[in-house]
Write a protein that holds these residues in place. Structure first.
Motif, PDB file in Angstrom:
ATOM      1  N   SER A  92       0.813  -1.215   0.000  1.00 37.20           N
ATOM      2  CA  SER A  92       0.000   0.000   0.000  1.00 37.20           C
ATOM      3  C   SER A  92       0.851   1.271   0.000  1.00 37.20           C
ATOM      4  N   MET A  93       2.138   1.140   0.313  1.00 34.51           N
ATOM      5  CA  MET A  93       3.034   2.298   0.327  1.00 34.51           C
ATOM      6  C   MET A  93       3.644   2.503  -1.054  1.00 34.51           C
ATOM      7  N   THR A  94       4.097   3.714  -1.310  1.00 30.64           N
ATOM      8  CA  THR A  94       4.791   3.965  -2.563  1.00 30.64           C
ATOM      9  C   THR A  94       6.172   3.332  -2.527  1.00 30.64           C
ATOM     10  N   VAL A  95       6.766   3.229  -3.697  1.00 30.73           N
ATOM     11  CA  VAL A  95       8.134   2.728  -3.813  1.00 30.73           C
ATOM     12  C   VAL A  95       9.063   3.559  -2.931  1.00 30.73           C
ATOM     13  N   LEU A  96       8.949   4.875  -3.012  1.00 30.84           N
ATOM     14  CA  LEU A  96       9.796   5.769  -2.231  1.00 30.84           C
ATOM     15  C   LEU A  96       9.581   5.575  -0.733  1.00 30.84           C
ATOM     16  N   GLU A  97       8.332   5.455  -0.312  1.00 33.87           N
ATOM     17  CA  GLU A  97       8.038   5.300   1.117  1.00 33.87           C
ATOM     18  C   GLU A  97       8.603   4.004   1.676  1.00 33.87           C
ATOM     19  N   ASN A  98       8.598   2.937   0.879  1.00 35.39           N
ATOM     20  CA  ASN A  98       9.183   1.680   1.333  1.00 35.39           C
ATOM     21  C   ASN A  98      10.653   1.860   1.678  1.00 35.39           C
ATOM     22  N   LEU A 128      19.056   5.560  -3.742  1.00 30.66           N
ATOM     23  CA  LEU A 128      18.996   4.093  -3.740  1.00 30.66           C
ATOM     24  C   LEU A 128      18.107   3.587  -4.871  1.00 30.66           C
ATOM     25  N   LEU A 129      16.992   4.250  -5.103  1.00 29.77           N
ATOM     26  CA  LEU A 129      16.107   3.847  -6.196  1.00 29.77           C
ATOM     27  C   LEU A 129      16.767   4.062  -7.548  1.00 29.77           C
ATOM     28  N   GLU A 130      17.577   5.101  -7.651  1.00 32.31           N
ATOM     29  CA  GLU A 130      18.333   5.332  -8.883  1.00 32.31           C
ATOM     30  C   GLU A 130      19.301   4.180  -9.135  1.00 32.31           C
ATOM     31  N   GLN A 131      19.924   3.686  -8.083  1.00 39.07           N
ATOM     32  CA  GLN A 131      20.889   2.591  -8.213  1.00 39.07           C
ATOM     33  C   GLN A 131      20.243   1.314  -8.743  1.00 39.07           C
ATOM     34  N   ALA A 135      13.891   4.822  -9.851  1.00 42.25           N
ATOM     35  CA  ALA A 135      13.621   6.220  -9.488  1.00 42.25           C
ATOM     36  C   ALA A 135      12.398   6.768 -10.222  1.00 42.25           C
ATOM     37  N   ALA A 136      12.204   6.373 -11.463  1.00 40.50           N
ATOM     38  CA  ALA A 136      11.084   6.883 -12.259  1.00 40.50           C
ATOM     39  C   ALA A 136       9.732   6.411 -11.724  1.00 40.50           C
ATOM     40  N   GLN A 137       9.733   5.355 -10.911  1.00 40.23           N
ATOM     41  CA  GLN A 137       8.480   4.820 -10.363  1.00 40.23           C
ATOM     42  C   GLN A 137       8.356   5.083  -8.864  1.00 40.23           C
ATOM     43  N   VAL A 150       9.100  -5.096  -8.179  1.00 39.80           N
ATOM     44  CA  VAL A 150       8.990  -5.250  -6.724  1.00 39.80           C
ATOM     45  C   VAL A 150      10.306  -5.781  -6.155  1.00 39.80           C
ATOM     46  N   LYS A 151      10.911  -6.731  -6.849  1.00 40.24           N
ATOM     47  CA  LYS A 151      12.181  -7.291  -6.383  1.00 40.24           C
ATOM     48  C   LYS A 151      13.291  -6.241  -6.414  1.00 40.24           C
ATOM     49  N   ARG A 152      13.221  -5.313  -7.356  1.00 41.24           N
ATOM     50  CA  ARG A 152      14.201  -4.218  -7.389  1.00 41.24           C
ATOM     51  C   ARG A 152      14.008  -3.285  -6.188  1.00 41.24           C
ATOM     52  N   VAL A 153      12.754  -3.031  -5.840  1.00 37.96           N
ATOM     53  CA  VAL A 153      12.482  -2.216  -4.655  1.00 37.96           C
ATOM     54  C   VAL A 153      13.014  -2.912  -3.411  1.00 37.96           C
ATOM     55  N   GLU A 154      12.788  -4.218  -3.329  1.00 35.44           N
ATOM     56  CA  GLU A 154      13.286  -4.980  -2.182  1.00 35.44           C
ATOM     57  C   GLU A 154      14.811  -4.904  -2.101  1.00 35.44           C
ATOM     58  N   LEU A 155      15.462  -4.901  -3.245  1.00 32.67           N
ATOM     59  CA  LEU A 155      16.915  -4.769  -3.265  1.00 32.67           C
ATOM     60  C   LEU A 155      17.330  -3.385  -2.748  1.00 32.67           C
TER      61      LEU A 155
END
Length: 256
Positions: A92-98, A128-131, A135-137, A150-155
């Motif tokens: 339910s959270m955004t990628v950034l909030e996670n 970190l999201l850029e890495q 970042a675009a999402q 999702v797996k990239r966010v988890e990373l």
């Protein structure tokens, strides 16, 4: 000098010796695959390294610290990150909030906030999201992402603690071939850039042979082989455990 040294660890459940006298080491800047058929002891070994189980024998040394039997949180704070086979993001959270939540946890500020959580560590979270190419999402909810994303966010979440060692349990499970190769190529890039070590379990042999620097193989709780791709591919005990015959692993890129 090895970043991680595992010496003669064992763990039993009832009469079953899930891990039996396993020893290996992992230098900095290396991607090490932990292989074995179902029931070989891979998950138990991972859970011992992560502090979820206490080893009955042996020792584990990480970056000069004896972490044998330490709690997972204390091991994490020393610089050991982990990703899981089943994604652990908040849908339910955004990628950034996670990622921001992971950074707040690192700084022990989850229960002492005096301003809204989304305002904390935004720049570091975006970096970190850029890495990891997300970042675009950043403003999208994790629940609407493709599984590979999702797996990239988890990373990115796992990298929030600036780990020197990353434990990845079946990182490409459920992913299409293109997705899993992209994720492991990204992981390999991070290993080289950050001089970080990665220990991962994996069932997709194409991923293993394409990206692992070394491999160790367990069977019935015991380490039966270790070495590079060619060594493992041609090892008679490994062939017997996986196939029960004289078959060999398929060449890179041919496995499903």
């Amino acid at each position: 000098m090895s970043l991680l040294t595992v010496n003669n660890i064992s763990k039993s459940f009832g009469g079953n010796k899930a891990v039996n006298g396993v020893s290996f080491d992992l230098p900095a800047g290396q991607l090490l695959a932990l292989l074995g058929p179902n029931g070989a002891g891979k998950s138990t070994c991972f859970n011992i390294l992560n502090g979820q189980y206490r080893p009955e024998t042996g020792s584990i040394t990480f970056d000069g610290h004896d972490i044998s039997g330490m709690k997972p949180r204390d091991i994490w704070r020393l610089g050991v990150g982990r990703t899981f086979q089943i994604s652990a993001t908040f849908s339910s959270m955004t990628v950034l909030e996670n990622v921001q939540m992971a950074l707040l946890s690192r700084e022990r500020k989850l229960f002492g906030l005096w301003k809204p959580a989304p305002s904390y560590f935004r720049e570091e979270a975006m970096d970190l999201l850029e890495q990891v190419g997300m970042a675009a999402q950043a403003e999208r909810a994790c629940g609407v992402l493709a599984y590979g994303d999702v797996k990239r966010v988890e990373l990115a979440v796992a990298l929030s603690n600036k780990p020197r060692l990353l434990l990845m349990d079946e990182p490409t499970a459920g992913m299409a071939p293109k997705e899993r190769n992209a994720l492991m190529a990204l992981t390999k890039k991070l290993v080289l850039e950050k001089n970080m070590s990665v220990l991962f379990t994996e069932h997709s042999m194409d991923v293993v042979f394409a990206f692992a620097d070394r491999m160790i193989v367990l069977a019935r709780g015991q380490l039966i082989a270790e070495g590079d791709g060619e060594t493992i591919r041609n090892h008679p005990k490994v062939q017997e455990v996986y196939f029960g015959s004289g078959k060999t692993f398929e060449k890179e890129g041919e496995a499903s």
